[in-house]
Scaffold this motif. Structure first.
Motif, mmCIF file in Angstrom:
data_model
loop_
_atom_site.group_PDB
_atom_site.id
_atom_site.type_symbol
_atom_site.label_atom_id
_atom_site.label_comp_id
_atom_site.label_asym_id
_atom_site.label_seq_id
_atom_site.Cartn_x
_atom_site.Cartn_y
_atom_site.Cartn_z
ATOM 1 N N ALA A 10 0.878 -1.179 0.000
ATOM 2 C CA ALA A 10 0.000 0.000 0.000
ATOM 3 C C ALA A 10 0.911 1.224 0.000
ATOM 4 C CB ALA A 10 -0.915 -0.030 1.218
ATOM 5 N N THR A 11 1.777 1.247 -0.980
ATOM 6 C CA THR A 11 2.845 2.259 -1.012
ATOM 7 C C THR A 11 2.387 3.592 -1.582
ATOM 8 O OG1 THR A 11 3.583 1.155 -3.036
ATOM 9 C CG2 THR A 11 4.807 0.663 -1.037
ATOM 10 N N GLY A 12 1.164 3.647 -2.117
ATOM 11 C CA GLY A 12 0.608 4.933 -2.541
ATOM 12 C C GLY A 12 1.290 5.515 -3.763
ATOM 13 N N ALA A 13 1.338 6.828 -3.773
ATOM 14 C CA ALA A 13 1.918 7.546 -4.908
ATOM 15 C C ALA A 13 2.739 8.710 -4.376
ATOM 16 C CB ALA A 13 0.805 8.066 -5.816
ATOM 17 N N LEU A 29 2.861 18.611 -2.121
ATOM 18 C CA LEU A 29 1.808 18.377 -1.138
ATOM 19 C C LEU A 29 1.354 16.928 -1.199
ATOM 20 C CD1 LEU A 29 -0.039 19.481 1.010
ATOM 21 C CD2 LEU A 29 -1.567 20.334 -0.767
ATOM 22 N N ARG A 30 1.815 16.170 -0.220
ATOM 23 C CA ARG A 30 1.379 14.770 -0.132
ATOM 24 C C ARG A 30 1.100 14.385 1.316
ATOM 25 N NH1 ARG A 30 -0.956 11.038 -3.512
ATOM 26 N NH2 ARG A 30 -1.167 9.213 -2.198
ATOM 27 N N ILE A 56 -5.378 19.082 -7.036
ATOM 28 C CA ILE A 56 -4.667 19.551 -5.840
ATOM 29 C C ILE A 56 -4.271 21.015 -6.004
ATOM 30 C CG2 ILE A 56 -2.492 19.271 -4.553
ATOM 31 C CD1 ILE A 56 -3.012 16.246 -4.722
ATOM 32 N N GLY A 171 -4.914 0.644 -3.220
ATOM 33 C CA GLY A 171 -4.746 2.095 -3.181
ATOM 34 C C GLY A 171 -4.096 2.672 -4.425
ATOM 35 N N ASP A 172 -3.511 3.847 -4.261
ATOM 36 C CA ASP A 172 -2.965 4.600 -5.392
ATOM 37 C C ASP A 172 -1.903 3.820 -6.184
ATOM 38 O OD1 ASP A 172 -4.497 6.663 -4.389
ATOM 39 O OD2 ASP A 172 -2.894 8.150 -4.443
ATOM 40 N N GLU A 187 -6.623 7.319 -8.136
ATOM 41 C CA GLU A 187 -5.902 8.090 -7.102
ATOM 42 C C GLU A 187 -6.884 8.789 -6.185
ATOM 43 O OE1 GLU A 187 -3.661 10.741 -9.502
ATOM 44 O OE2 GLU A 187 -2.447 9.141 -10.380
ATOM 45 N N HIS A 188 -7.817 8.026 -5.624
ATOM 46 C CA HIS A 188 -8.811 8.636 -4.740
ATOM 47 C C HIS A 188 -8.938 7.863 -3.438
ATOM 48 C CE1 HIS A 188 -9.730 11.239 -7.965
ATOM 49 N NE2 HIS A 188 -10.338 10.339 -8.705
ATOM 50 N N TRP A 189 -9.262 8.638 -2.437
ATOM 51 C CA TRP A 189 -9.393 8.177 -1.063
ATOM 52 C C TRP A 189 -10.390 7.016 -0.940
ATOM 53 C CZ3 TRP A 189 -13.987 9.063 1.696
ATOM 54 C CH2 TRP A 189 -13.897 9.015 3.076
ATOM 55 N N ALA A 192 -8.961 3.811 -2.176
ATOM 56 C CA ALA A 192 -7.935 3.243 -1.292
ATOM 57 C C ALA A 192 -8.603 2.496 -0.130
ATOM 58 C CB ALA A 192 -7.014 4.343 -0.777
ATOM 59 N N PHE A 216 -14.967 10.421 -6.151
ATOM 60 C CA PHE A 216 -14.177 11.431 -5.442
ATOM 61 C C PHE A 216 -14.976 12.722 -5.294
ATOM 62 C CE2 PHE A 216 -12.828 14.385 -8.826
ATOM 63 C CZ PHE A 216 -13.120 13.648 -9.956
ATOM 64 N N TYR A 217 -14.388 13.646 -4.567
ATOM 65 C CA TYR A 217 -15.094 14.904 -4.275
ATOM 66 C C TYR A 217 -14.067 16.025 -4.270
ATOM 67 C CZ TYR A 217 -12.906 13.581 0.032
ATOM 68 O OH TYR A 217 -11.961 13.183 0.932
HETATM 69 C C1 LIG Z 1 -3.306 17.124 -1.042
HETATM 70 C C2 LIG Z 1 -4.135 15.939 -1.418
HETATM 71 C C3 LIG Z 1 -5.498 16.100 -1.510
HETATM 72 C C4 LIG Z 1 -6.299 15.024 -1.855
HETATM 73 N N1 LIG Z 1 -7.640 15.223 -1.928
HETATM 74 C C5 LIG Z 1 -8.433 14.187 -2.215
HETATM 75 C C6 LIG Z 1 -9.827 14.372 -2.265
HETATM 76 O O1 LIG Z 1 -10.336 15.472 -2.058
HETATM 77 N N2 LIG Z 1 -10.610 13.304 -2.556
HETATM 78 C C7 LIG Z 1 -10.074 12.081 -2.805
HETATM 79 O O2 LIG Z 1 -10.824 11.141 -3.069
HETATM 80 N N3 LIG Z 1 -8.730 11.867 -2.759
HETATM 81 C C8 LIG Z 1 -7.906 12.892 -2.479
HETATM 82 N N4 LIG Z 1 -6.552 12.707 -2.443
HETATM 83 C C9 LIG Z 1 -6.011 11.385 -2.780
HETATM 84 C C10 LIG Z 1 -5.990 10.448 -1.591
HETATM 85 O O3 LIG Z 1 -5.399 11.087 -0.502
HETATM 86 C C11 LIG Z 1 -5.214 9.185 -1.994
HETATM 87 O O4 LIG Z 1 -5.936 8.543 -3.025
HETATM 88 C C12 LIG Z 1 -5.037 8.220 -0.832
HETATM 89 O O5 LIG Z 1 -4.305 8.811 0.195
HETATM 90 C C13 LIG Z 1 -4.317 6.964 -1.308
HETATM 91 O O6 LIG Z 1 -4.079 6.127 -0.220
HETATM 92 P P1 LIG Z 1 -2.906 5.068 -0.249
HETATM 93 O O7 LIG Z 1 -2.947 4.405 1.078
HETATM 94 O O8 LIG Z 1 -2.982 4.253 -1.473
HETATM 95 O O9 LIG Z 1 -1.563 5.914 -0.412
HETATM 96 P P2 LIG Z 1 -0.888 7.021 0.523
HETATM 97 O O10 LIG Z 1 -1.900 7.793 1.291
HETATM 98 O O11 LIG Z 1 0.069 7.721 -0.372
HETATM 99 O O12 LIG Z 1 -0.070 6.148 1.581
HETATM 100 C C14 LIG Z 1 1.076 5.407 1.182
HETATM 101 C C15 LIG Z 1 2.057 5.391 2.364
HETATM 102 O O13 LIG Z 1 3.058 4.415 2.123
HETATM 103 C C16 LIG Z 1 4.321 4.956 2.497
HETATM 104 N N5 LIG Z 1 5.369 4.210 1.764
HETATM 105 C C17 LIG Z 1 5.620 4.245 0.435
HETATM 106 N N6 LIG Z 1 6.638 3.418 0.135
HETATM 107 C C18 LIG Z 1 7.036 2.844 1.291
HETATM 108 C C19 LIG Z 1 8.022 1.893 1.654
HETATM 109 N N7 LIG Z 1 8.858 1.353 0.741
HETATM 110 N N8 LIG Z 1 8.122 1.528 2.938
HETATM 111 C C20 LIG Z 1 7.290 2.057 3.878
HETATM 112 N N9 LIG Z 1 6.328 2.964 3.596
HETATM 113 C C21 LIG Z 1 6.205 3.353 2.332
HETATM 114 C C22 LIG Z 1 4.204 6.403 2.121
HETATM 115 O O14 LIG Z 1 5.145 7.173 2.825
HETATM 116 C C23 LIG Z 1 2.767 6.716 2.534
HETATM 117 O O15 LIG Z 1 2.686 7.095 3.886
HETATM 118 C C24 LIG Z 1 -5.723 13.761 -2.105
HETATM 119 C C25 LIG Z 1 -4.338 13.602 -2.008
HETATM 120 C C26 LIG Z 1 -3.561 14.682 -1.681
HETATM 121 C C27 LIG Z 1 -2.067 14.489 -1.592
#
Ligand SMILES: Cc1cc2nc3c(=O)[nH]c(=O)nc-3n(C[C@H](O)[C@H](O)[C@H](O)COP(=O)(O)OP(=O)(O)OC[C@H]3O[C@@H](n4cnc5c(N)ncnc54)[C@H](O)[C@@H]3O)c2cc1C
Length: 292
Positions: A10-13, A29-30, A56, A171-172, A187-189, A192, A216-217
């Protein structure tokens, strides 16, 4: 049989880097820490330039403007978010920002960053605060190092299992096969959260599939919306309600003229579930209403 060892990625983006001089002077901004650092610069009268005009950047532009900053958005395409919203709604959003004093410069590409602002060719757009918001890239390094299949994200099947049967993704970072929409990275909350739950069920050997529509919103000035579905730039948009008052429903219709691919409720609430049910159905666009 349940595997004895399982891993969920769940390493995100991460924010996309730009290969331009001085880019390390920009904010990104992340994380919460990024947000606190950026917010600390929000002094009335300070000049903020965003490189990029996506969700963003526009959300930050609206917040910064409301905090009294002088805001300029630099966007490479013809209109901000035109590939998602289509020309009419993208123009609407641009005008809304402009009506609040945001300077949106389209077809404008940042070529460098200096201590005094952002360079667009020979021109300097002065700024004390610069936000780089040029999209994100999925964090796939770990998956690639582990030999997993990676394309636009970590490849996974509808149960979110990667190319290694003991490793799942959510997730992302996930480029997973949606049973309705095909391979997709979202790429939405909401996605995820849902994928996290599905991956857990899948790991436990329970039934379930990645079969839902993205949701998303956003909130920017008077434009508060929820969007459900997955439109394409070839779709047409039908609007019902009052665009000027930011109280309307937008429907995206596929090139066949009848299939609803996405819907967006702006300033009209408790209708998103109805919109979700309409996705994939065929309609006579004349019959579409404001819902509610
Ligand atoms: C400013 C902003 C505003 C947003 N607004 C909206 C919105 O209004 N509506 C909406 O639907 N979505 C929004 N999003 C998108 C939403 O936040 C993401 O889709 C969601 O956070 C994705 O979740 P995730 O768990 O996949 O990834 P993330 O939240 O990115 O979490 C991944 C985590 O994994 C960690 N990681 C990565 N690689 C490693 C590794 N090798 N070892 C250990 N840890 C690691 C990262 O540091 C991070 O903490 C927004 C995002 C941002 C940045």
């Amino acid at each position: 049989m349940r595997p004895s060892r399982t891993t969920l990625l769940a390493t995100g983006a991460t924010p996309r880097e730009l290969d331009i001089p001085g880019v390390d002077r920009t904010h990104k901004l992340r994380t919460r820490a990024d947000e606190e650092k950026l917010k600390a610069t929000f002094e009335p009268g300070a000049r903020l330039v965003t490189i990029g005009g996506g969700w963003i950047a526009l959300e930050v532009a609206a917040s910064a403007r409301e905090a009294g900053l002088d805001v300029t958005v630099l966007e490479r395409s013809k209109l901000p978010l035109v590939s998602v919203l289509g020309p009419e709604l993208a123009e609407h959003l641009k005008k809304l920002h402009e009506s609040h004093g945001v300077d949106i410069r389209t077809e404008t590409e940042a070529t460098g960053v200096t201590d005094d602002g952002v360079l667009v060719g020979d021109e300097l757009v002065p700024a004390e605060v610069i936000l780089l918001a040029a999209g994100v890239t999925p964090s796939t390094e770990l998956a690639a190092a582990a030999g997993l299949g990676v394309q636009d994200g970590i490849i996974a099947d509808p149960q979110l299992r990667t190319t290694d049967p003991n490793i799942w993704v959510a997730g992302d970072a996930a480029y997973a096969t949606n049973t309705v929409l095909g391979p997709l990275r979202v790429e939405h909350w909401d996605n995820a959260i849902r994928q996290g739950k599905l991956a857990a069920r899948s790991i436990l050997g329970q039934e379930g599939a990645y079969d839902w529509q993205p949701y998303f919103y956003t909130d920017q000035f008077e434009f508060s919306m929820e969007y459900v579905g997955h439109s394409s730039p070839d779709d047409s948009v039908v609007i019902r309600g009052d665009l000027d008052k930011n109280a309307f429903i937008a429907y995206w219709i596929a090139p066949d003229g009848h299939t609803i691919t996405a819907g967006m409720n702006v300033g009209i609430w408790d209708v998103n579930d109805q919109l979700r049910e309409l996705i994939g159905t065929t309609v006579d666009p004349e019959q579409l209403t404001v819902l509610g």
